[in-house]
Design a protein around this motif. Structure first.
Motif, PDB file in Angstrom:
ATOM      1  N   ALA A  80      15.268   9.935 -29.081  1.00 34.56           N
ATOM      2  CA  ALA A  80      16.129  10.519 -30.112  1.00 34.56           C
ATOM      3  C   ALA A  80      15.485  11.738 -30.743  1.00 34.56           C
ATOM      4  CB  ALA A  80      16.416   9.486 -31.193  1.00 34.56           C
ATOM      5  N   ASN A  81      16.333  12.676 -31.146  1.00 34.72           N
ATOM      6  CA  ASN A  81      15.921  13.834 -31.931  1.00 34.72           C
ATOM      7  C   ASN A  81      16.793  13.834 -33.177  1.00 34.72           C
ATOM      8  OD1 ASN A  81      15.470  16.344 -33.107  1.00 34.72           O
ATOM      9  ND2 ASN A  81      15.082  17.308 -31.131  1.00 34.72           N
ATOM     10  N   LYS A  82      16.208  13.473 -34.301  1.00 35.70           N
ATOM     11  CA  LYS A  82      16.959  13.322 -35.545  1.00 35.70           C
ATOM     12  C   LYS A  82      17.541  14.650 -36.022  1.00 35.70           C
ATOM     13  CE  LYS A  82      18.232  11.186 -39.329  1.00 35.70           C
ATOM     14  NZ  LYS A  82      19.202  10.138 -39.388  1.00 35.70           N
ATOM     15  N   GLY A  85      20.391  15.361 -33.559  1.00 36.17           N
ATOM     16  CA  GLY A  85      21.292  14.232 -33.340  1.00 36.17           C
ATOM     17  C   GLY A  85      21.488  13.919 -31.869  1.00 36.17           C
ATOM     18  N   LYS A  86      20.618  14.451 -31.028  1.00 39.60           N
ATOM     19  CA  LYS A  86      20.746  14.250 -29.582  1.00 39.60           C
ATOM     20  C   LYS A  86      20.020  12.974 -29.173  1.00 39.60           C
ATOM     21  CE  LYS A  86      19.944  16.495 -25.166  1.00 39.60           C
ATOM     22  NZ  LYS A  86      19.391  17.669 -24.478  1.00 39.60           N
ATOM     23  N   ILE A  87      20.695  12.172 -28.361  1.00 39.04           N
ATOM     24  CA  ILE A  87      20.159  10.913 -27.852  1.00 39.04           C
ATOM     25  C   ILE A  87      20.123  10.993 -26.334  1.00 39.04           C
ATOM     26  CG2 ILE A  87      20.526   8.406 -27.688  1.00 39.04           C
ATOM     27  CD1 ILE A  87      19.839   9.311 -30.495  1.00 39.04           C
ATOM     28  N   ILE A  88      19.027  10.512 -25.745  1.00 40.00           N
ATOM     29  CA  ILE A  88      18.928  10.402 -24.300  1.00 40.00           C
ATOM     30  C   ILE A  88      18.688   8.941 -23.965  1.00 40.00           C
ATOM     31  CG2 ILE A  88      17.645  11.060 -22.231  1.00 40.00           C
ATOM     32  CD1 ILE A  88      16.925  13.669 -23.672  1.00 40.00           C
ATOM     33  N   LEU A  89      19.531   8.401 -23.106  1.00 42.06           N
ATOM     34  CA  LEU A  89      19.386   7.024 -22.642  1.00 42.06           C
ATOM     35  C   LEU A  89      18.842   7.067 -21.221  1.00 42.06           C
ATOM     36  CD1 LEU A  89      22.839   5.604 -23.826  1.00 42.06           C
ATOM     37  CD2 LEU A  89      20.664   5.541 -25.042  1.00 42.06           C
ATOM     38  N   ALA A  90      17.779   6.320 -20.964  1.00 41.60           N
ATOM     39  CA  ALA A  90      17.181   6.283 -19.631  1.00 41.60           C
ATOM     40  C   ALA A  90      16.875   4.833 -19.284  1.00 41.60           C
ATOM     41  CB  ALA A  90      15.910   7.112 -19.591  1.00 41.60           C
ATOM     42  N   GLY A  91      16.963   4.511 -18.008  1.00 38.36           N
ATOM     43  CA  GLY A  91      16.647   3.165 -17.575  1.00 38.36           C
ATOM     44  C   GLY A  91      17.568   2.710 -16.463  1.00 38.36           C
ATOM     45  N   THR A  92      17.695   1.390 -16.336  1.00 37.93           N
ATOM     46  CA  THR A  92      18.514   0.821 -15.259  1.00 37.93           C
ATOM     47  C   THR A  92      19.640  -0.028 -15.824  1.00 37.93           C
ATOM     48  OG1 THR A  92      17.007  -1.066 -15.088  1.00 37.93           O
ATOM     49  CG2 THR A  92      16.608   0.790 -13.611  1.00 37.93           C
ATOM     50  N   ILE A  93      20.752  -0.001 -15.120  1.00 44.12           N
ATOM     51  CA  ILE A  93      21.920  -0.810 -15.461  1.00 44.12           C
ATOM     52  C   ILE A  93      22.352  -1.573 -14.220  1.00 44.12           C
ATOM     53  CG2 ILE A  93      22.711   0.611 -17.377  1.00 44.12           C
ATOM     54  CD1 ILE A  93      24.571   2.062 -15.442  1.00 44.12           C
ATOM     55  N   LEU A  94      23.151  -2.625 -14.424  1.00 43.74           N
ATOM     56  CA  LEU A  94      23.568  -3.458 -13.303  1.00 43.74           C
ATOM     57  C   LEU A  94      24.824  -2.958 -12.616  1.00 43.74           C
ATOM     58  CD1 LEU A  94      22.828  -6.983 -14.804  1.00 43.74           C
ATOM     59  CD2 LEU A  94      21.442  -5.639 -13.216  1.00 43.74           C
TER      60      LEU A  94
END
Length: 125
Positions: A80-82, A85-94
């Motif tokens: 997050a960058n307060k 207001g930018k959010i980055i989601l990273a990882g794995t999903i099913l």
């Protein structure tokens, strides 16, 4: 008259030069409109405050993701960058539908302006 004129001209030149030197030698004082460069301690404190605000926003988004039952068994990291207001989601999903669910859940958090995903679909071996 010429001697008198020369003496007066010389005296005037001396007075003007001392007045000019006195003005240039005076220390510059900051006025209310001037900007003063921050010190290293102030910069460090500002960076710490920004980092703490970024972590707090990322925690709020993580909490929102964990509360969503449709995102069980996912591994999502939040950056997050307060300030922006930018959010980055990273990882794995099913499955692919979880990508949109995660975006929607993150965008509902107060202070979030945009959500970018770098989620990858988990491939079972």
């Amino acid at each position: 008259m010429t001697l008198r004129y020369q003496v007066l001209t010389g005296a005037l030149a001396v007075l003007l030069s001392t007045a000019a030197l006195a003005q240039s030698a005076a220390p510059a004082t900051a006025t209310a409109g001037d900007t003063v460069a921050p010190t290293k301690a102030q910069l460090r404190a500002e960076m710490r405050a920004d980092r703490a605000a970024n972590h707090a926003l990322a925690k709020q988004v993580r909490d929102a993701l964990y509360k969503n039952k449709d995102l069980n068994d996912t591994d999502i990291a939040v950056f997050a960058n307060k300030r922006t207001g930018k959010i980055i989601l990273a990882g794995t999903i099913l499955d692919e539908s979880q990508d949109q669910i995660a975006q929607d859940a993150a965008s509902k958090v107060a202070g979030v302006q945009s959500v970018q995903t770098k989620l990858t679909l988990y491939a079972a071996p």
